[in-house]
Design an enzyme around this catalytic site. Structure first.
Site, PDB file in Angstrom:
ATOM      1  CD  GLU A 120      14.258  -7.740   1.155  1.00 43.10           C
ATOM      2  OE1 GLU A 120      15.035  -8.657   1.506  1.00 43.10           O
ATOM      3  OE2 GLU A 120      13.604  -7.074   1.968  1.00 43.10           O
ATOM      4  CG  HIS A 244      22.210  -3.800   5.077  1.00 44.86           C
ATOM      5  ND1 HIS A 244      21.930  -2.711   4.296  1.00 44.86           N
ATOM      6  CD2 HIS A 244      21.106  -4.576   5.049  1.00 44.86           C
ATOM      7  CE1 HIS A 244      20.692  -2.828   3.813  1.00 44.86           C
ATOM      8  NE2 HIS A 244      20.181  -3.951   4.259  1.00 44.86           N
ATOM      9  NE  ARG A 291      20.897  -7.723   2.510  1.00 43.55           N
ATOM     10  CZ  ARG A 291      20.187  -8.082   3.558  1.00 43.55           C
ATOM     11  NH1 ARG A 291      20.743  -8.813   4.509  1.00 43.55           N
ATOM     12  NH2 ARG A 291      18.927  -7.727   3.660  1.00 43.55           N
ATOM     13  CG  HIS A 352      22.633  -6.560   7.964  1.00 45.67           C
ATOM     14  ND1 HIS A 352      21.810  -5.828   8.806  1.00 45.67           N
ATOM     15  CD2 HIS A 352      21.802  -7.320   7.191  1.00 45.67           C
ATOM     16  CE1 HIS A 352      20.547  -6.136   8.545  1.00 45.67           C
ATOM     17  NE2 HIS A 352      20.517  -7.041   7.591  1.00 45.67           N
ATOM     18  NE  ARG A 387      21.096 -12.481   6.314  1.00 44.01           N
ATOM     19  CZ  ARG A 387      20.136 -11.551   6.217  1.00 44.01           C
ATOM     20  NH1 ARG A 387      18.895 -11.899   5.908  1.00 44.01           N
ATOM     21  NH2 ARG A 387      20.417 -10.296   6.407  1.00 44.01           N
TER      22      ARG A 387
END
Length: 534
Positions: A120, A244, A291, A352, A387
């Site tokens: 990811e 997100h 992100r 998110h 994060r």
């Protein structure tokens, strides 16, 4: 060993856990061998954020990967604001957490005899353990099954926590600051009960519903953060709200997340008007950038060209590959008329994850004796200013374990629960103005989205602060006059959380990680946490 099985009070337990997701149930299972544990769920036992997690859990399991690289990826994503010692602790405990979940029966995807690992954004290696694209659901199911089977764990659904019961609620008032449990309203009966324990763990999740567009479940209204703040805990880094990059754009289906792993497995972001793939122009990592970068890029593309959405396209991959990796997304979107093996997915950014929260140490301890916290409601030092993907479930397991271990080790030092006053409803009436709650709820979420969203300015933040001040008086007046309802409790917590986010954002005079402001576009040379003191 404590024994409350003979207690005549069904609301008294050794340890009370507020929240039935990954953090709460991990703690419960670790404690239940020695202690009587009560777990309160706000709605159904499986309705928290854990069950919604599509992606997976990050752990160093691939040959050639190292703890040091996972630590560095986490620090880079967190824009230097992480506590390195905490990051090391969590990363090093990750493989053991995965093996415990396997032992509980979580059916992780495999490749031959090894676990299948996906990649990811922000990760330098394949290290995401997953169950197709529905990891959270599988984890939630396994933890709930184990908890329900344990004789020392009592699971109580439909309990909306109002406030912590502290020393000031003792029948013989004390200013010691101890936490003895919570007052909670039963959704079905409307009755307010007092749940007490020698140790309380908040595992209440994040505050995503402060925003108009969010991938968080309906109950993510910042309850634990607001309750802890009102009781006297410090709260930190609330300005770092993760958006997100890819939530499905569909007017009928709200909050359906398109997992990061779609980009991890080769998905491209395209401008739907021109077909241009724009991420390689903006970052050498392209769609695998962290992100915050991808969300800002999508937001900018939408605003610049007046679009409703951008396209996420994985149709260039073989159809069987797409269906095999993303069965849940494939089926869901097919039902909406989108075949992702042949068509792009319309996506928008959406709130998110809450990176800030209640300040905790490495044992999950808060500032108040007897009160612990774990998971998304905390600021543990793991995430910093942003994060890293798939570190969130991992934090739940590690800190759920840590809090349980500390409670067990310190049990003899925890004083027994004194007599606590019950909830007093003698001077309130039933509400005759429910419209006030609905109006304020909608207004908060809208101005937070418009003024405290992906890109901020001081003027927008000050506008949000002005509205919060006006509404705080109104909600406090309403709260004082009428019986509590779940909606009123959530509104009060949403407003408190919005206030903490705005105060934190106004305090930070730089752009770092998820906090991006046009008035202070530079990043300062030294990273400092924003800490609010009650």
């Amino acid at each position: 060993m404590p024994d409350l099985h003979k207690s005549s009070d069904p609301h008294l337990s050794d340890v009370l856990i507020v929240g039935s997701g990954a953090a709460g149930l991990t703690a419960a299972l670790n404690l239940a061998g020695r202690f009587r544990v009560t777990v309160l769920a706000k709605g159904g036992l499986d309705e928290g954020a854990t069950a919604w997690a599509q992606g997976g859990i990050a752990a160093v399991l691939e040959e050639g990967d190292t703890f040091e690289q996972h630590i560095e990826d986490t620090m880079i994503a967190g824009a230097g604001l992480n506590d390195r010692g905490v990051v090391e602790m969590v990363v090093e405990r990750a493989p053991a957490a995965i093996h415990r979940l396997e032992a509980l029966g979580v059916p992780f995807a495999t490749e031959g005899s090894a676990l299948h690992l996906t990649r990811e954004g922000g990760h330098s290696h394949r290290r995401i353990v997953h169950v197709a694209d529905a990891t959270g659901w599988a984890v939630q199911e396994a933890l709930l099954r184990a908890a329900a089977a344990h004789p020392n764990i009592r699971l109580v659904p439909d309990q909306v926590a109002i406030d912590l019961a502290t020393s000031r609620h003792e029948e013989r008032y004390s200013g010691a600051g101890n936490v003895w449990g919570v007052y909670a309203v039963d959704r079905t009966s409307g009755h307010v009960g007092l749940f007490t324990a020698r140790a309380t763990i908040l595992a209440t999740g994040g505050a995503g519903r402060t925003y108009l567009f969010s991938t968080a479940p309906r109950g993510a209204t910042g309850d634990g953060i607001a309750m802890a703040w009102r009781a006297g805990c410090r709260v930190s880094n609330m300005e770092f709200m993760q958006f997100h990059p890819t939530c499905l754009y569909n007017l009928d289906v709200k909050n359906f997340l398109i997992t990061e792993a779609v980009r991890g497995e080769g998905g491209w972001l395209l401008n739907p008007r021109t077909g241009h793939r724009y991420m390689p122009d903006l970052d050498p990592r392209a769609e695998l950038a962290p992100r915050d970068i991808v969300a800002r890029a999508n937001d900018a593309e939408i605003k610049r060209d007046g679009l409703d959405y951008v396209h996420l396209d994985i149709s260039h991959q073989p159809p069987e590959f797409v269906r095999g990796h993303f069965p849940t997304i494939y089926e869901k979107l097919l039902g909406l008329g989108i075949d992702i093996t042949r068509q792009p997915i319309p996506v928008v950014p959406a709130q998110h994850y809450t990176c800030g929260g209640i300040v905790v140490d490495r044992d999950g301890r808060t500032d108040l004796p007897g009160l612990y916290a774990a998971g998304e409601c905390t600021q543990s030092g793991l995430h910093g200013a942003n994060r890293l993907a798939s570190n969130s479930l991992l934090e739940c397991f590690v800190f759920g374990d840590a809090a349980a271990a500390h409670i067990a080790a310190q049990w003899d030092a925890l004083p027994p629960v004194p007599a606590i006053r019950g909830w007093d409803e003698s001077r309130v009436a039933d509400s005759d103005e429910e419209v006030v709650i609905k109006q304020n709820w909608t207004e908060i979420r809208r101005f937070m989205w418009n003024y405290v969203g992906i890109v901020r300015t001081t003027k927008r933040l000050e506008r949000a602060r002005t509205r919060i001040r006006m509404m705080t008086e109104e909600v406090a007046d309403y709260y004082g006059q009428f019986r509590v309802t779940p909606d009123l409790i959530e509104l009060r917590n949403l407003l408190q959380t919005a206030d903490l986010i705005v105060r934190s954002a106004l305090h930070r005079h730089e752009s770092r990680g998820l906090h991006y402001t046009l008035d202070y576009p530079e990043t300062l040379p030294v990273a400092v946490d924003t800490v609010l003191v009650p």
